[in-house]
Scaffold this active site. Structure first.
Site, PDB file in Angstrom:
ATOM      1  N   ASN A  22       1.611  -5.366   2.147  1.00 35.79           N
ATOM      2  CA  ASN A  22       1.403  -6.517   3.040  1.00 35.79           C
ATOM      3  C   ASN A  22      -0.049  -6.960   3.080  1.00 35.79           C
ATOM      4  O   ASN A  22      -0.365  -8.127   3.196  1.00 35.79           O
ATOM      5  CB  ASN A  22       1.951  -6.211   4.429  1.00 35.79           C
ATOM      6  CG  ASN A  22       1.244  -5.028   5.074  1.00 35.79           C
ATOM      7  OD1 ASN A  22       0.786  -4.115   4.397  1.00 35.79           O
ATOM      8  ND2 ASN A  22       1.131  -5.067   6.393  1.00 35.79           N
ATOM      9  N   GLU A  50      11.899  -2.607  13.644  1.00 34.41           N
ATOM     10  CA  GLU A  50      10.758  -3.460  13.298  1.00 34.41           C
ATOM     11  C   GLU A  50      11.195  -4.581  12.353  1.00 34.41           C
ATOM     12  O   GLU A  50      11.615  -4.313  11.226  1.00 34.41           O
ATOM     13  CB  GLU A  50       9.659  -2.633  12.649  1.00 34.41           C
ATOM     14  CG  GLU A  50       8.402  -3.434  12.353  1.00 34.41           C
ATOM     15  CD  GLU A  50       7.299  -2.602  11.744  1.00 34.41           C
ATOM     16  OE1 GLU A  50       7.605  -1.547  11.153  1.00 34.41           O
ATOM     17  OE2 GLU A  50       6.134  -2.986  11.862  1.00 34.41           O
ATOM     18  N   GLU A  58      -0.476   5.694   9.016  1.00 34.00           N
ATOM     19  CA  GLU A  58      -0.533   4.368   9.656  1.00 34.00           C
ATOM     20  C   GLU A  58       0.834   3.727   9.440  1.00 34.00           C
ATOM     21  O   GLU A  58       1.107   3.204   8.358  1.00 34.00           O
ATOM     22  CB  GLU A  58      -1.634   3.534   9.014  1.00 34.00           C
ATOM     23  CG  GLU A  58      -3.030   4.101   9.157  1.00 34.00           C
ATOM     24  CD  GLU A  58      -3.539   4.050  10.599  1.00 34.00           C
ATOM     25  OE1 GLU A  58      -4.626   4.585  10.855  1.00 34.00           O
ATOM     26  OE2 GLU A  58      -2.839   3.492  11.465  1.00 34.00           O
ATOM     27  N   CYS A  66       1.797  -4.863  10.564  1.00 32.35           N
ATOM     28  CA  CYS A  66       2.276  -3.783  11.429  1.00 32.35           C
ATOM     29  C   CYS A  66       1.834  -3.973  12.872  1.00 32.35           C
ATOM     30  O   CYS A  66       2.439  -3.450  13.790  1.00 32.35           O
ATOM     31  CB  CYS A  66       1.805  -2.431  10.912  1.00 32.35           C
ATOM     32  SG  CYS A  66       0.034  -2.310  10.776  1.00 32.35           S
ATOM     33  N   GLU A  97      -8.432   4.759  11.220  1.00 31.85           N
ATOM     34  CA  GLU A  97      -9.204   4.196  10.104  1.00 31.85           C
ATOM     35  C   GLU A  97     -10.188   3.194  10.685  1.00 31.85           C
ATOM     36  O   GLU A  97      -9.837   2.445  11.605  1.00 31.85           O
ATOM     37  CB  GLU A  97      -8.263   3.517   9.094  1.00 31.85           C
ATOM     38  CG  GLU A  97      -7.302   4.505   8.454  1.00 31.85           C
ATOM     39  CD  GLU A  97      -6.416   3.881   7.381  1.00 31.85           C
ATOM     40  OE1 GLU A  97      -6.082   2.683   7.492  1.00 31.85           O
ATOM     41  OE2 GLU A  97      -6.079   4.594   6.412  1.00 31.85           O
TER      42      GLU A  97
HETATM   43  N1  LIG Z   1       2.285  -0.054   8.570  1.00 34.70           N
HETATM   44  C1  LIG Z   1       2.159  -1.032   7.711  1.00 34.70           C
HETATM   45  O1  LIG Z   1       1.138  -1.688   7.608  1.00 34.70           O
HETATM   46  C2  LIG Z   1       3.288  -1.338   6.821  1.00 34.70           C
HETATM   47  C3  LIG Z   1       4.553  -1.040   7.229  1.00 34.70           C
HETATM   48  N2  LIG Z   1       5.599  -1.344   6.394  1.00 34.70           N
HETATM   49  C4  LIG Z   1       6.919  -0.986   6.847  1.00 34.70           C
HETATM   50  O2  LIG Z   1       7.849  -0.983   5.735  1.00 34.70           O
HETATM   51  C5  LIG Z   1       8.968  -1.722   6.093  1.00 34.70           C
HETATM   52  C6  LIG Z   1       9.488  -2.584   4.988  1.00 34.70           C
HETATM   53  O3  LIG Z   1       8.711  -2.455   3.843  1.00 34.70           O
HETATM   54  P1  LIG Z   1       9.393  -1.758   2.608  1.00 34.70           P
HETATM   55  O4  LIG Z   1       8.472  -1.848   1.438  1.00 34.70           O
HETATM   56  O5  LIG Z   1      10.801  -2.246   2.450  1.00 34.70           O
HETATM   57  O6  LIG Z   1       9.406  -0.284   3.167  1.00 34.70           O
HETATM   58  P2  LIG Z   1       9.367   1.065   2.377  1.00 34.70           P
HETATM   59  O7  LIG Z   1       9.298   2.046   3.447  1.00 34.70           O
HETATM   60  O8  LIG Z   1      10.421   1.135   1.338  1.00 34.70           O
HETATM   61  O9  LIG Z   1       7.967   1.046   1.566  1.00 34.70           O
HETATM   62  C7  LIG Z   1       6.800   0.904   2.290  1.00 34.70           C
HETATM   63  C8  LIG Z   1       5.703   1.367   1.375  1.00 34.70           C
HETATM   64  O10 LIG Z   1       5.895   2.761   1.116  1.00 34.70           O
HETATM   65  C9  LIG Z   1       5.860   3.029  -0.293  1.00 34.70           C
HETATM   66  N3  LIG Z   1       6.810   4.109  -0.589  1.00 34.70           N
HETATM   67  C10 LIG Z   1       8.149   4.064  -0.490  1.00 34.70           C
HETATM   68  N4  LIG Z   1       8.667   5.275  -0.808  1.00 34.70           N
HETATM   69  C11 LIG Z   1       7.610   6.078  -1.116  1.00 34.70           C
HETATM   70  C12 LIG Z   1       7.461   7.447  -1.531  1.00 34.70           C
HETATM   71  N5  LIG Z   1       8.522   8.256  -1.664  1.00 34.70           N
HETATM   72  N6  LIG Z   1       6.218   7.920  -1.768  1.00 34.70           N
HETATM   73  C13 LIG Z   1       5.145   7.124  -1.624  1.00 34.70           C
HETATM   74  N7  LIG Z   1       5.208   5.831  -1.232  1.00 34.70           N
HETATM   75  C14 LIG Z   1       6.430   5.327  -0.977  1.00 34.70           C
HETATM   76  C15 LIG Z   1       6.252   1.737  -0.947  1.00 34.70           C
HETATM   77  O11 LIG Z   1       5.628   1.713  -2.214  1.00 34.70           O
HETATM   78  P3  LIG Z   1       6.421   1.041  -3.448  1.00 34.70           P
HETATM   79  O12 LIG Z   1       6.638  -0.365  -3.051  1.00 34.70           O
HETATM   80  O13 LIG Z   1       5.481   1.184  -4.612  1.00 34.70           O
HETATM   81  O14 LIG Z   1       7.690   1.800  -3.627  1.00 34.70           O
HETATM   82  C16 LIG Z   1       5.695   0.686   0.012  1.00 34.70           C
HETATM   83  O15 LIG Z   1       4.371   0.378  -0.321  1.00 34.70           O
HETATM   84  C17 LIG Z   1       8.545  -2.626   7.218  1.00 34.70           C
HETATM   85  O16 LIG Z   1       9.627  -2.765   8.115  1.00 34.70           O
HETATM   86  C18 LIG Z   1       7.414  -1.915   7.884  1.00 34.70           C
HETATM   87  O17 LIG Z   1       7.919  -1.110   8.944  1.00 34.70           O
HETATM   88  C19 LIG Z   1       5.464  -1.908   5.166  1.00 34.70           C
HETATM   89  C20 LIG Z   1       4.182  -2.202   4.740  1.00 34.70           C
HETATM   90  C21 LIG Z   1       3.026  -1.957   5.545  1.00 34.70           C
HETATM   91  O1  LIG Z   2      -0.378  -4.454   8.823  1.00 32.96           O
HETATM   92  C1  LIG Z   2      -1.249  -3.719   8.354  1.00 32.96           C
HETATM   93  O2  LIG Z   2      -1.061  -2.957   7.409  1.00 32.96           O
HETATM   94  C2  LIG Z   2      -2.674  -3.811   8.873  1.00 32.96           C
HETATM   95  C3  LIG Z   2      -3.000  -5.086   9.566  1.00 32.96           C
HETATM   96  C4  LIG Z   2      -4.399  -5.525   9.364  1.00 32.96           C
HETATM   97  C5  LIG Z   2      -4.585  -6.875   9.944  1.00 32.96           C
HETATM   98  C6  LIG Z   2      -5.889  -7.499   9.531  1.00 32.96           C
HETATM   99  O3  LIG Z   2      -6.588  -6.961   8.664  1.00 32.96           O
HETATM  100  O4  LIG Z   2      -6.180  -8.560  10.095  1.00 32.96           O
END
Ligand SMILES: NC(=O)C1=CN([C@@H]2O[C@H](COP(=O)(O)OP(=O)(O)OC[C@H]3O[C@@H](n4cnc5c(N)ncnc54)[C@H](OP(=O)(O)O)[C@@H]3O)[C@@H](O)[C@H]2O)C=CC1
Ligand SMILES: O=C(O)CCCCC(=O)O
Length: 476
Positions: free
Chosen positions: A151, A380, A249, A283, A457
């Site tokens: 994201n 979420e 995070e 997030c 962080e």
């Molecule tokens: N906290 C945050 O900033 C973020 C939260 N999210 C959460 O993820 C949800 C949806 O995103 P989505 O991508 O479908 O979610 P996933 O949980 O499938 O993936 C989220 C991230 O985790 C990585 N990932 C998945 N499985 C593994 C693993 N076994 N080992 C290491 N990395 C892994 C993915 O990498 P890859 O794509 O390479 O498989 C991706 O970058 C959202 O609802 C949100 O809750 C997502 C992004 C950021």
């Molecule tokens: O969603 C995240 O992973 C982090 C949010 C950071 C937002 C910003 O940099 O403005």
């Protein structure tokens, strides 16, 4: 414009030797941008070995030298922000102005860490005997592994990399498979800034294989992950079983509390702007909107009118103010959230319908009177949906805001000092922003409580999880 993808191992840009492969897609038109390099176990071994060897020297590198390199990184980020931002938009979809802003924010992270890494102090502890010297030293813990999301593909990776490197650690980064070019261009910046080979490595490919392999390695001392809570739980368990330190995070579901004494115009402008930034894929995105009953209908209609000014389109088009969702699977997810809320009694105010045609587009959507048992109020959404419910008292709304297992960010708008005091003290969250949107700065701590993760962080806490304290007592 979109670069040929490589991994970065031992100071060289290399192909992957894994058997599989995966296409990287453009979210605006679902066309293939490139093929993702897949790391083999031997590639991962080379990354581990180069990180371990580099750590032997990097941990002794004087802080003033680490600081100089980070300042050079900041300079190169600013020089390359336009191109890096445009590449980021191609693979992630966000409007190019947002993408460039994301990249530029990392110049500030680099400068913050360049300053702070020269202030990693130990301390002398007054001893009980005049011939005994007691000192507590802060030492870098070693080789770290970072898993960053799609994201904010540049800034969420950068936060981890710059903290590890600033602390004197070395780091292997695995970015999201959906947004690999952003982290490759980041590696090029560190490379051109003169970072010694092996201090920073980038691998890509099968997330599951990579995380299993690296986290089990005795060379790795710590992991840091930004992503979903389910994946975070899985990685934290693996790290625990292998005694690795962890920073998590994870997901969020931010409540917004708007009291009847708030500055409504400012609240509407702020909240529409941040809710639909990055198409709501943040997030810390405001998600559950609790508005005091006597201003509820007026607020919902003013918010919805502002939403209608958003221009949805391809992120590379300068007139776009909201791009597509990063992955096609997320569009169906959004429709599920909306349909479920409406079937359970919620009211659709604007948006809420999947458009036809290419690209992962979904309209900015407003729901009101969303029932507590709706998916939207519990899971979420991580997308461009705002859900409104009315509240009467501060006591009631705090109870509802704290109801979920998430505890990342929370927001409040009120002109009353006592309301602000009660709300900030009563919210179960890692970050609270009152009367403005003020989170995620380089100098402020970023992180959550409850199932939104642990560790921080940025801020003065940024190096804590990359350092170990060594106590030395010496009799002369
Ligand atoms: N906290 C945050 O900033 C973020 C939260 N999210 C959460 O993820 C949800 C949806 O995103 P989505 O991508 O479908 O979610 P996933 O949980 O499938 O993936 C989220 C991230 O985790 C990585 N990932 C998945 N499985 C593994 C693993 N076994 N080992 C290491 N990395 C892994 C993915 O990498 P890859 O794509 O390479 O498989 C991706 O970058 C959202 O609802 C949100 O809750 C997502 C992004 C950021
Ligand atoms: O969603 C995240 O992973 C982090 C949010 C950071 C937002 C910003 O940099 O403005």
């Amino acid at each position: 414009m979109y670069p040929n993808l490589k991994m970065y191992i031992g100071g060289q840009f290399v192909d992957g030797h894994g058997e599989s492969s995966q296409s990287v897609m453009n979210p605006s038109n679902n066309e293939v941008l490139a093929t993702l390099p897949y790391a083999s176990e031997s590639d991962l071994d080379r990354a581990l070995e180069s990180s371990e060897q580099a750590f032997r020297l990097w941990k002794k590198e004087p802080a003033v030298e680490r600081s100089r390199i980070l300042r050079k990184v900041a300079e190169l980020i600013r020089e390359r922000a336009e191109n890096t931002g445009r590449v980021l938009t191609l693979e992630q979809g966000k409007p190019v102005r947002e993408a460039i802003g994301e990249v530029l924010s990392c110049a500030e992270h680099a400068e913050w860490h360049a300053e702070e890494c020269r202030r990693i102090y130990g301390r002398v502890i007054p001893s009980r005997k005049s011939n005994v010297q007691q000192t507590a030293l802060k030492e870098p813990i070693g080789v770290c592994v970072a898993f960053s999301p799609w994201n904010f593909p540049f800034s969420q990776a950068f936060r981890k990399v710059v903290a590890a490197i600033g602390a004197g650690c070395t780091v292997i980064l695995k970015g999201s498979s959906d947004t690999p070019a952003s982290v490759m261009l980041m590696a090029q910046i560190f490379h051109d800034a003169g970072l010694p080979k092996g201090v920073f490595n980038v691998v890509s490919g099968d997330s599951g294989m990579i995380s299993e392999y690296l986290i089990r390695s005795p060379i790795v001392q710590k992991i840091s992950f930004t992503g979903s809570t389910p994946v975070g739980r899985k990685l934290a368990s693996l790290a625990g079983a292998n005694m690795k330190r962890c920073t998590m995070e994870l997901g969020g579901h931010a409540p917004v509390i708007v009291c009847d004494d708030a500055d409504i115009d400012k609240a509407v402008k702020d909240l529409v702007g941040f809710k639909f930034r990055n198409a709501g894929q943040i997030c810390i995105c405001p998600t559950r909107f609790f508005v005091q009953r006597n201003i509820y209908n007026d607020f919902v209609s003013r918010f919805s009118e502002e939403v209608k000014t958003i221009k949805v389109g391809c992120g590379s088009d300068d007139s776009t103010t909201m791009g597509p969702l990063a992955q096609s699977r997320r569009v169906a997810e959004m429709q599920k959230f909306v349909d479920d809320a409406c079937q359970k009694g919620g009211v659709l105010v604007t948006g809420g319908e999947t458009p036809s045609g290419a690209g992962n587009f979904y309209p900015p959507t407003v729901l009101k009177d969303v029932p507590d048992d709706a998916m939207f109020m519990n899971d979420e959404p991580f997308g461009p949906i705002a859900g409104f419910v009315p509240f009467d008292s501060i006591t009631e709304v705090l109870e509802r805001a704290n109801q979920l297992s998430f505890g990342l960010a929370a927001y409040a708008y009120t002109s009353s000092v006592s309301n602000a005091h009660r709300i900030t003290n009563g919210l179960e969250a890692g970050m609270v922003s009152v009367n403005h949107i003020g989170l995620a700065l380089a100098e402020t701590p970023f992180g959550g409580v409850k199932e939104s993760g642990y560790g921080r962080e940025g801020g003065s806490e940024t190096f804590d999880s990359y350092l170990a304290t060594k106590f030395v007592t010496q009799m002369s």
